[in-house]
Design a protein around this motif. Structure first.
Motif, PDB file in Angstrom:
ATOM      1  N   TRP A  22       0.848  -1.211   0.000  1.00 49.14           N
ATOM      2  CA  TRP A  22       0.000   0.000   0.000  1.00 49.14           C
ATOM      3  C   TRP A  22       0.876   1.251   0.000  1.00 49.14           C
ATOM      4  O   TRP A  22       0.637   2.197  -0.741  1.00 49.14           O
ATOM      5  N   ARG A  23       1.892   1.243   0.862  1.00 50.64           N
ATOM      6  CA  ARG A  23       2.737   2.445   0.960  1.00 50.64           C
ATOM      7  C   ARG A  23       3.550   2.641  -0.300  1.00 50.64           C
ATOM      8  O   ARG A  23       3.779   3.773  -0.733  1.00 50.64           O
ATOM      9  N   TYR A  24       3.978   1.547  -0.907  1.00 50.79           N
ATOM     10  CA  TYR A  24       4.698   1.631  -2.176  1.00 50.79           C
ATOM     11  C   TYR A  24       3.787   2.252  -3.235  1.00 50.79           C
ATOM     12  O   TYR A  24       4.171   3.191  -3.950  1.00 50.79           O
ATOM     13  N   PHE A  25       2.551   1.754  -3.303  1.00 49.41           N
ATOM     14  CA  PHE A  25       1.605   2.272  -4.290  1.00 49.41           C
ATOM     15  C   PHE A  25       1.299   3.755  -4.031  1.00 49.41           C
ATOM     16  O   PHE A  25       1.412   4.599  -4.917  1.00 49.41           O
ATOM     17  N   GLU A  26       0.944   4.055  -2.780  1.00 51.33           N
ATOM     18  CA  GLU A  26       0.573   5.435  -2.452  1.00 51.33           C
ATOM     19  C   GLU A  26       1.749   6.386  -2.656  1.00 51.33           C
ATOM     20  O   GLU A  26       1.584   7.509  -3.135  1.00 51.33           O
ATOM     21  N   GLY A  27       2.951   5.912  -2.305  1.00 55.73           N
ATOM     22  CA  GLY A  27       4.143   6.739  -2.469  1.00 55.73           C
ATOM     23  C   GLY A  27       4.424   7.013  -3.937  1.00 55.73           C
ATOM     24  O   GLY A  27       4.756   8.150  -4.316  1.00 55.73           O
ATOM     25  N   THR A  28       4.267   5.991  -4.769  1.00 58.95           N
ATOM     26  CA  THR A  28       4.509   6.158  -6.203  1.00 58.95           C
ATOM     27  C   THR A  28       3.512   7.156  -6.792  1.00 58.95           C
ATOM     28  O   THR A  28       3.895   8.061  -7.543  1.00 58.95           O
ATOM     29  N   VAL A  29       2.248   7.021  -6.427  1.00 57.98           N
ATOM     30  CA  VAL A  29       1.231   7.932  -6.974  1.00 57.98           C
ATOM     31  C   VAL A  29       1.460   9.357  -6.476  1.00 57.98           C
ATOM     32  O   VAL A  29       1.423  10.301  -7.262  1.00 57.98           O
ATOM     33  N   SER A  30       1.729   9.515  -5.177  1.00 57.53           N
ATOM     34  CA  SER A  30       1.818  10.890  -4.686  1.00 57.53           C
ATOM     35  C   SER A  30       3.050  11.604  -5.249  1.00 57.53           C
ATOM     36  O   SER A  30       2.993  12.787  -5.546  1.00 57.53           O
ATOM     37  N   ARG A  31       4.128  10.854  -5.449  1.00 54.22           N
ATOM     38  CA  ARG A  31       5.314  11.471  -6.065  1.00 54.22           C
ATOM     39  C   ARG A  31       4.996  11.929  -7.493  1.00 54.22           C
ATOM     40  O   ARG A  31       5.325  13.044  -7.900  1.00 54.22           O
ATOM     41  N   LEU A  32       4.309  11.069  -8.218  1.00 53.54           N
ATOM     42  CA  LEU A  32       3.936  11.395  -9.596  1.00 53.54           C
ATOM     43  C   LEU A  32       3.045  12.643  -9.640  1.00 53.54           C
ATOM     44  O   LEU A  32       3.238  13.550 -10.451  1.00 53.54           O
ATOM     45  N   LEU A  33       2.051  12.695  -8.736  1.00 49.84           N
ATOM     46  CA  LEU A  33       1.134  13.832  -8.732  1.00 49.84           C
ATOM     47  C   LEU A  33       1.868  15.118  -8.364  1.00 49.84           C
ATOM     48  O   LEU A  33       1.622  16.170  -8.950  1.00 49.84           O
ATOM     49  N   ASP A  34       2.793  15.036  -7.414  1.00 48.25           N
ATOM     50  CA  ASP A  34       3.632  16.199  -7.089  1.00 48.25           C
ATOM     51  C   ASP A  34       4.361  16.678  -8.339  1.00 48.25           C
ATOM     52  O   ASP A  34       4.415  17.867  -8.629  1.00 48.25           O
ATOM     53  N   ASN A  35       4.932  15.720  -9.064  1.00 43.00           N
ATOM     54  CA  ASN A  35       5.754  16.081 -10.217  1.00 43.00           C
ATOM     55  C   ASN A  35       4.950  16.743 -11.332  1.00 43.00           C
ATOM     56  O   ASN A  35       5.483  17.520 -12.107  1.00 43.00           O
ATOM     57  N   TYR A  36       3.659  16.409 -11.417  1.00 39.19           N
ATOM     58  CA  TYR A  36       2.810  17.034 -12.439  1.00 39.19           C
ATOM     59  C   TYR A  36       2.150  18.321 -11.917  1.00 39.19           C
ATOM     60  O   TYR A  36       1.345  18.929 -12.612  1.00 39.19           O
ATOM     61  N   GLY A  37       2.450  18.694 -10.680  1.00 35.86           N
ATOM     62  CA  GLY A  37       1.938  19.967 -10.169  1.00 35.86           C
ATOM     63  C   GLY A  37       0.563  19.908  -9.538  1.00 35.86           C
ATOM     64  O   GLY A  37      -0.148  20.917  -9.504  1.00 35.86           O
ATOM     65  N   TYR A  38       0.167  18.748  -9.024  1.00 36.08           N
ATOM     66  CA  TYR A  38      -1.123  18.633  -8.340  1.00 36.08           C
ATOM     67  C   TYR A  38      -0.925  18.807  -6.839  1.00 36.08           C
ATOM     68  O   TYR A  38       0.105  18.412  -6.298  1.00 36.08           O
ATOM     69  N   LYS A  39      -1.923  19.404  -6.177  1.00 36.67           N
ATOM     70  CA  LYS A  39      -1.806  19.655  -4.740  1.00 36.67           C
ATOM     71  C   LYS A  39      -2.834  18.851  -3.968  1.00 36.67           C
ATOM     72  O   LYS A  39      -3.974  18.718  -4.413  1.00 36.67           O
ATOM     73  N   GLN A  40      -2.418  18.380  -2.806  1.00 42.56           N
ATOM     74  CA  GLN A  40      -3.332  17.529  -2.034  1.00 42.56           C
ATOM     75  C   GLN A  40      -4.357  18.341  -1.258  1.00 42.56           C
ATOM     76  O   GLN A  40      -4.049  19.406  -0.716  1.00 42.56           O
ATOM     77  N   ILE A  41      -5.585  17.818  -1.207  1.00 44.58           N
ATOM     78  CA  ILE A  41      -6.638  18.405  -0.370  1.00 44.58           C
ATOM     79  C   ILE A  41      -7.189  17.278   0.506  1.00 44.58           C
ATOM     80  O   ILE A  41      -7.171  16.116   0.091  1.00 44.58           O
ATOM     81  N   ARG A  42      -7.588  17.610   1.723  1.00 42.45           N
ATOM     82  CA  ARG A  42      -8.155  16.590   2.618  1.00 42.45           C
ATOM     83  C   ARG A  42      -9.525  17.051   3.083  1.00 42.45           C
ATOM     84  O   ARG A  42      -9.648  18.120   3.655  1.00 42.45           O
ATOM     85  N   MET A  43     -10.529  16.241   2.795  1.00 38.97           N
ATOM     86  CA  MET A  43     -11.892  16.586   3.179  1.00 38.97           C
ATOM     87  C   MET A  43     -12.358  15.638   4.289  1.00 38.97           C
ATOM     88  O   MET A  43     -11.806  14.557   4.437  1.00 38.97           O
ATOM     89  N   PRO A  44     -13.419  16.038   5.022  1.00 43.85           N
ATOM     90  CA  PRO A  44     -13.967  15.132   6.045  1.00 43.85           C
ATOM     91  C   PRO A  44     -14.537  13.869   5.403  1.00 43.85           C
ATOM     92  O   PRO A  44     -14.865  13.855   4.220  1.00 43.85           O
ATOM     93  N   ILE A  45     -14.678  12.850   6.219  1.00 43.95           N
ATOM     94  CA  ILE A  45     -15.215  11.577   5.728  1.00 43.95           C
ATOM     95  C   ILE A  45     -16.745  11.581   5.774  1.00 43.95           C
ATOM     96  O   ILE A  45     -17.401  10.851   5.056  1.00 43.95           O
ATOM     97  N   VAL A  46     -17.308  12.453   6.609  1.00 44.55           N
ATOM     98  CA  VAL A  46     -18.763  12.534   6.750  1.00 44.55           C
ATOM     99  C   VAL A  46     -19.243  13.894   6.254  1.00 44.55           C
ATOM    100  O   VAL A  46     -18.605  14.911   6.509  1.00 44.55           O
ATOM    101  N   GLU A  47     -20.338  13.897   5.523  1.00 44.50           N
ATOM    102  CA  GLU A  47     -20.912  15.145   5.001  1.00 44.50           C
ATOM    103  C   GLU A  47     -22.428  15.079   5.181  1.00 44.50           C
ATOM    104  O   GLU A  47     -23.001  14.004   5.410  1.00 44.50           O
ATOM    105  N   PHE A  48     -23.094  16.227   4.994  1.00 42.16           N
ATOM    106  CA  PHE A  48     -24.550  16.201   4.980  1.00 42.16           C
ATOM    107  C   PHE A  48     -25.024  15.345   3.809  1.00 42.16           C
ATOM    108  O   PHE A  48     -24.487  15.441   2.699  1.00 42.16           O
ATOM    109  N   THR A  49     -26.034  14.520   4.069  1.00 35.62           N
ATOM    110  CA  THR A  49     -26.575  13.623   3.042  1.00 35.62           C
ATOM    111  C   THR A  49     -26.981  14.379   1.783  1.00 35.62           C
ATOM    112  O   THR A  49     -26.773  13.919   0.659  1.00 35.62           O
TER     113      THR A  49
END
Ligand code: ATP
Ligand code: MG
Length: 429
Positions: A22-49
């Motif tokens: 999992w960490r290998y996969f997530e690390g590979t993807v996040s490095r790639l996304l960084d390199n293409y100039g994408y920024k991470q956002i974190r949202m709550p897990i629960v929202e209004f229905t």
């Protein structure tokens, strides 16, 4: 006897032996996304229905039967997020970060929840890495998303096992005209449709194209084709995307029946599918949703995105045996110390080495033990080298340095020289 405690069906623990992949996969993807100039956002897990009803659409599988919805103590109806796009759009609107045409290239990672029938590759809590781009309406950005995933499959060594399927749903106007033609055709063959499709014909007719029922599929052979209804703008957009994929050499197949499960797509839709995982073959899916932000109360804002299923991609890596050997080794060096004095010296020495080599994975034996038992633990840890501190080494202020994987004899290294020596023989991640 009381019933033993269990996790909820379809919600899995990811055990220590699985997390390196999992960490290998997530690390590979996040490095790639960084390199293409994408920024991470974190949202709550629960929202209004309401958020999911408004964005995903009331008559979709997700909203009709898959959501985990409950009332909280205030009586508000809340839902565990079934996907990430809705919350991401809510967040950018709430914080005004797409206003005035500001481009946002965002990605997120985390658990999603859908009450589906659990089976291989399909769970009730699953994990996605998703990505959304706002305020870019050209096919160049649709192409970038696909090119980026193509690179990812290459880095992961799974390119030959996945296939890109593409379609264009057109603008909402052209989709409306097509929907009318499709409804007219299907209504004339109403009796030959399966029950589910008869229902969808009234609620969400495009989804009939997605049917798995053989009789309905037979009826669809002569149905009107979406491609014939595309307006000039959508047609040019789609051509622009295809010519970019051709330029980079990414193969694709056109799938006119690809409509996606959610209501909000327009123009480009795509899926990466594999035939290596049985029925759950879609590993990444997405498309353009130019009308969604406005539908959710914002100014007209073009958007495009995708989400990939981490469980399915991890399964694919395992199935294809594309897991680099070194990721499962979590210890470089294991320090064994015999006797109280050696243990104290070992602790201090370990900290000095860590100061100098912050990336070294150094494990210090805990729980004392005989020479034999400590050595067994060192070997089992997977370490490449054992460091040994006994009476002799203490007397000479050296440490025994023993290769555990068959590269050479044990040597003595002076304490002061240890970090420099380790730096030459351990490749640090
Ligand atoms: P499917 O057709 O397999 O149900 P979907 O169209 O509902 O997928 P999306 O909402 O597009 O899926 O989600 C994107 C990706 O997330 C999917 O391509 C898949 O890899 C993964 N995914 C979706 N639902 C699940 C699930 N219940 N368990 C595991 N992975 C899932
Ligand atoms: Mg689904």
């Amino acid at each position: 006897m009381s019933k033993s405690l269990q996790a909820i069906r379809g919600m899995n623990d990811i055990l220590p032996e699985q997390t390196p992949v999992w960490r290998y996969f997530e690390g590979t993807v996040s490095r790639l996304l960084d390199n293409y100039g994408y920024k991470q956002i974190r949202m709550p897990i629960v929202e209004f229905t309401e958020l999911f009803k408004r964005s995903i659409g009331e008559v979709t599988d997700i909203v009709e039967k898959e959501m985990y919805t409950f009332d909280d103590r205030n009586g508000d109806s809340l839902t565990l997020r079934p996907e990430g796009t809705a919350a991401c759009v809510r967040a950018v609107l709430e914080h005004g970060i797409t206003g005035g045409g500001q481009v946002q290239k965002l990605w997120y990672i985390g658990p999603m929840f859908r009450h589906e029938r659990p089976q291989k590759g399909r769970y009730r809590q699953f994990h996605q890495i998703g990505l959304e781009v706002f305020n870019l309406d050209g096919p160049d950005i649709d192409a970038e998303l696909i090119i980026m995933t193509w690179r990812l499959w290459g880095e992961l060594g799974i390119r030959d096992a996945v296939k890109l399927e593409l379609n264009s749903l057109g603008t909402s106007e052209s989709r409306g005209r097509y929907r009318e033609a499709l409804v007219e055709y299907l209504s004339a063959h109403h009796d030959k449709l399966d029950e589910d499709s008869q229902r969808r014909l009234k609620t969400n007719p495009l989804r009939v194209l997605d049917t798995k029922n053989a009789d309905t599929q037979a009826v669809l052979v002569d149905a009107p084709k979406m491609a014939d209804y595309l307006d000039d703008e959508s047609r040019a957009h789609f051509e622009g995307l295809k010519s970019r994929l051709d330029a980079v050499g990414i193969p694709y197949v056109l799938n006119p029946k690809l409509v996606r499960g959610l209501d909000y797509y327009s123009k480009t839709v795509f899926e990466w599918v594999t035939d290596k995982l049985g029925a759950q073959g879609t590993v990444c899916a997405g498309g353009r949703y130019d009308g969604l932000v406005e539908q959710m109360g914002g100014k007209p804002t073009p958007g495009v995105g995708f989400a990939m299923g981490i469980e399915r991609l991890v399964l694919l890596l395992e199935t294809l045996e594309q897991i680099p050997e070194e990721i499962s080794r979590q210890v470089d060096v294991y320090l064994c110390a015999f006797g109280e004095e050696a243990e104290l010296a070992g602790l201090a020495l370990a900290e000095r080495v860590r100061d100098q080599l912050p990336n070294l994975r150094l494990q210090v034996n805990a729980g004392a033990g005989s020479f034999k038992s400590q050595f067994k633990k060192a070997d089992k840890s997977g370490a490449l080298y054992a460091l040994i501190l006994g009476d002799d080494e203490m007397a000479q202020q050296v440490v025994g340095f023993k290769p555990l994987r068959g590269q050479g004899e044990q040597q003595s290294i002076a304490w002061d020289a240890l970090a420099a020596h380790l730096a030459t023989c351990v490749v640090q991640g």
